[in-house]
Motif scaffolding. Structure first.
Motif, short mmCIF file in Angstrom:
data_model
loop_
_atom_site.label_atom_id
_atom_site.label_comp_id
_atom_site.label_asym_id
_atom_site.label_seq_id
_atom_site.Cartn_x
_atom_site.Cartn_y
_atom_site.Cartn_z
N ALA A 25 37.24 17.20 40.08
CA ALA A 25 38.16 16.08 40.25
C ALA A 25 39.20 16.06 39.13
O ALA A 25 40.39 15.82 39.37
CB ALA A 25 37.39 14.77 40.29
N ARG A 26 38.74 16.36 37.92
CA ARG A 26 39.66 16.37 36.78
C ARG A 26 40.69 17.50 36.92
O ARG A 26 41.89 17.28 36.73
CB ARG A 26 38.88 16.54 35.48
N GLN A 27 40.22 18.69 37.27
CA GLN A 27 41.14 19.84 37.36
C GLN A 27 42.09 19.72 38.54
O GLN A 27 43.22 20.22 38.49
CB GLN A 27 40.34 21.14 37.45
N LEU A 28 41.65 19.10 39.62
CA LEU A 28 42.50 18.95 40.80
C LEU A 28 43.35 17.69 40.76
O LEU A 28 44.19 17.47 41.65
CB LEU A 28 41.64 18.94 42.07
N SER A 29 43.13 16.84 39.76
CA SER A 29 43.84 15.56 39.64
C SER A 29 43.66 14.71 40.89
O SER A 29 44.61 14.11 41.41
CB SER A 29 45.34 15.80 39.37
N LEU A 30 42.42 14.67 41.38
CA LEU A 30 42.07 13.88 42.55
C LEU A 30 41.00 12.87 42.18
O LEU A 30 40.27 13.04 41.19
CB LEU A 30 41.56 14.78 43.69
N ALA A 31 40.88 11.83 42.99
CA ALA A 31 39.83 10.84 42.77
C ALA A 31 38.46 11.49 43.00
O ALA A 31 38.31 12.29 43.93
CB ALA A 31 40.01 9.66 43.72
N PRO A 32 37.46 11.15 42.18
CA PRO A 32 36.12 11.72 42.39
C PRO A 32 35.59 11.47 43.80
O PRO A 32 34.89 12.33 44.35
CB PRO A 32 35.28 10.99 41.33
N SER A 33 35.92 10.33 44.40
CA SER A 33 35.44 10.04 45.75
C SER A 33 36.05 11.00 46.77
O SER A 33 35.36 11.45 47.71
CB SER A 33 35.78 8.60 46.14
N THR A 34 37.33 11.38 46.58
CA THR A 34 37.99 12.33 47.48
C THR A 34 37.37 13.71 47.33
O THR A 34 37.06 14.38 48.33
CB THR A 34 39.49 12.40 47.18
N VAL A 35 37.16 14.12 46.09
CA VAL A 35 36.51 15.42 45.86
C VAL A 35 35.11 15.41 46.44
O VAL A 35 34.65 16.40 47.02
CB VAL A 35 36.49 15.76 44.36
N GLY A 36 34.42 14.29 46.32
CA GLY A 36 33.08 14.19 46.88
C GLY A 36 33.07 14.40 48.38
O GLY A 36 32.17 15.08 48.92
N LEU A 37 34.06 13.87 49.09
CA LEU A 37 34.16 14.08 50.53
C LEU A 37 34.38 15.55 50.86
O LEU A 37 33.74 16.10 51.77
CB LEU A 37 35.31 13.25 51.11
N TYR A 38 35.28 16.19 50.11
CA TYR A 38 35.54 17.61 50.34
C TYR A 38 34.28 18.44 50.08
O TYR A 38 33.91 19.32 50.88
CB TYR A 38 36.66 18.11 49.43
#
Length: 391
Positions: free
Chosen positions: A34-47
Motif C-alpha cells: 500500500a505504501r509503495q503503490l500510494s493506495l489505501a490499505p483497504s484497496t490493496v487488501g481487495l486486490y
C-alpha cells in the motif's frame, strides 16, 4: 460500458504492478505494498484477496514486528501458470519455460539448418513451444528476434541469415496459435533484460549487454530502462565502421565482418586454407565452433591470434560506447564470453587505457552467466513482466 472497461483496465494495471512489486522483493506485506503503490490499505487488501483467491499470490510466513500483530508476507504462487521465452539466430532456437515465480522449468534447443526457410523456422519454433509446454496454464510467450523488429505491428522486419525472413507477423501468428499474449523484442535486448532481472546487472541502472554470435548487437539500458531508439534500431552496432588492415592497406568494414562468430570462423578457415599451421582441422571447408573454442582453451596460436584481432576491434568500439554513455558495466554474451583469457582479457586491455579518462573510470567488463539460454530467459521475463490478470 466504456466506463466499465476503463475501470477494469485500471484494476488490471494496478494488480499487475502489485505483482511486479512482489517479484522484486523476497518479503513484502500488504502494508508495504500500500505504501509503495500510494493506495489505501483497504484497496490493496481487495486486490490481494482477489489475487490469492485466483491462485496468483499466496500468503507465506509471518515476520517479526515491534508491536501488534506480525504482518504476513505475500509470495508468488509458482503453480499459477507458466511463460515461455524463445530466442533464435542463424543456427539454433533456444526455448525456456518459467513458472509464475520465474523459476526455470525446462529448456530446449532446436537446430536451424542453413537450408531452412523463414516458414520452416517459424514451424520449428511452434513445435519447440509445444514440446516445452507443461501441465499448468500457459500465460504468455516472449520471442527474442534477431535483426530489426517492429513493435507496433508485431513483426520481425529483416534478418539476412534466414532465407525469406522479411516482415514476419510473429505476434499475430503465435497469439492465434496458442491463444495467449505474445511479445517480441530484439534478441540482444532480450539478453539485456535477462541480465537486468536475473543476472549480473541486477541493481545496475546503466549497462550495455553486448551479444556476439552470428551477428553483433547491443542491448542498452539507461536509467534502468531499455533504450530502443526512434525507429527501434538502437544497439545495431554490427554495422559500426571499424578499421581493418588488409594486405598493407587499411579499410573500413562493419564490426560484424571482423568480430562476429561467423567472421572469426571464416578468418580461421581462410588462413588455414592459405597453409598456416594449426592443430585445427577443416570440416567441409569450415571450422566448427566447438573445435575453435576448445583450441582457444588450449592456447592454439593461430586461434589466439584471430581472437586477439577480433577482441581489439570489439574493445575499441566498447571504449567509444563507454565515452558516449558512461555505463557502469559491459556484459559480453555469446559463445566467446566463456573465453576469459583468449577474448575477454584482450578486450579489457584495449578498453581500460582508452576509457580511464581524468574524470571517469572504465566500465567493468564481465561475461554473461546464462550461456545459450540468456536470450530465451530474457524473452520469458518480457512476457512475465508484461502479463496482466484478465479483468
Amino acid at each position: 460500458m466504456q466506463a466499465v472497461k476503463t475501470k477494469q483496465r485500471a484494476i488490471a494495471e494496478a494488480e499487475s504492478e502489485l505483482i511486479r512489486l512482489v517479484r522484486q522483493t523476497e518479503s513484502v506485506s500488504r502494508v508495504e505494498l500500500a505504501r509503495q503503490l500510494s493506495l489505501a490499505p483497504s484497496t490493496v487488501g481487495l486486490y490481494v484477496d482477489r489475487l490469492v483467491s485466483e491462485g496468483f499470490l499466496q500468503e507465506g510466513r509471518k515476520v517479526a514486528s515491534s508491536a501488534g500483530r506480525p504482518p504476513t508476507i505475500l509470495e508468488l504462487n509458482p503453480e499459477a501458470g507458466h511463460f515461455i521465452g524463445v530466442d533464435f539466430e542463424a543456427s539454433q532456437i533456444a526455448i525456456t519455460s518459467v513458472d509464475f515465480s520465474q523459476q526455470v522449468l525446462q529448456q530446449e534447443v532446436v537446430r536451424i539448418l542453413a537450408s531452412d526457410s523463414a516458414a520452416q523456422v517459424v514451424k520449428k519454433i511452434e513445435t519447440g513451444i509445444e514440446a516445452i509446454k507443461n501441465g499448468s496454464q500457459l500465460l504468455g510467450i516472449g520471442i527474442g528476434v534477431p535483426g530489426v523488429v517492429d513493435h507496433q505491428l508485431g513483426e520481425a522486419v529483416h534478418y539476412e541469415h534466414i532465407t525469406g525472413w522479411q516482415h514476419i507477423p510473429l505476434v499475430e501468428h503465435f497469439s492465434q496459435q496458442f491463444d495467449v499474449p505474445v511479445y517480441i523484442e530484439n534478441n540482444i535486448r532480450a539478453m539485456a533484460l535477462a541480465e537486468q532481472w536475473f543476472g549480473s546487472a541486477r541493481g545496475v541502472s546503466d549497462f550495455v549487454c553486448l551479444g556476439i554470435r552470428s551477428g553483433i548487437g547491443a542491448g542498452v539500458v539507461i536509467d534502468g530502462r531499455l533504450h530502443t531508439g526512434q525507429n527501434g534500431l538502437a544497439g545495431e552496432i554490427g554495422n559500426w565502421p571499424c578499421e581493418r588492415l588488409e594486405d598493407d592497406s587499411r579499410e573500413l568494414v562493419p564490426l560484424e565482418r571482423i568480430a562476429s562468430v561467423w567472421a572469426i570462423l571464416d578468418q580461421l578457415a581462410a588462413r588455414m586454407a592459405a597453409g598456416e599451421k594449426t592443430a585445427l582441422s577443416l570440416k567441409r571447408n569450415r571450422v566448427v565452433l566447438e573445435d575453435m573454442l576448445a583450441a582457444a582453451e588450449k592456447q592454439e596460436p593461430l586461434v589466439l591470434d584471430v581472437l586477439q584481432s577480433a577482441a581489439s576491434a570489439v574493445g575499441r568500439v566498447i571504449a567509444q560506447i563507454s565515452l558516449l554513455l558512461n555505463p557502469e558495466k559491459i556484459i559480453v554474451a555469446g559463445p566467446l564470453a566463456k573465453l576469459t583469457d583468449a577474448f575477454l582479457e584482450p578486450i579489457r586491455q584495449v578498453v581500460y587505457p582508452l576509457s580511464n579518462t581524468k574524470h571517469a573510470r572504465a566500465p567493468r567488463i564481465v561475461a554473461s552467466e546464462f550461456g545459450m539460454h540468456g536470450g530465451a530467459l530474457g524473452a520469458a521475463a518480457l512476457a512475465v513482466h508484461q502479463w496482466k490478470p484478465l479483468r
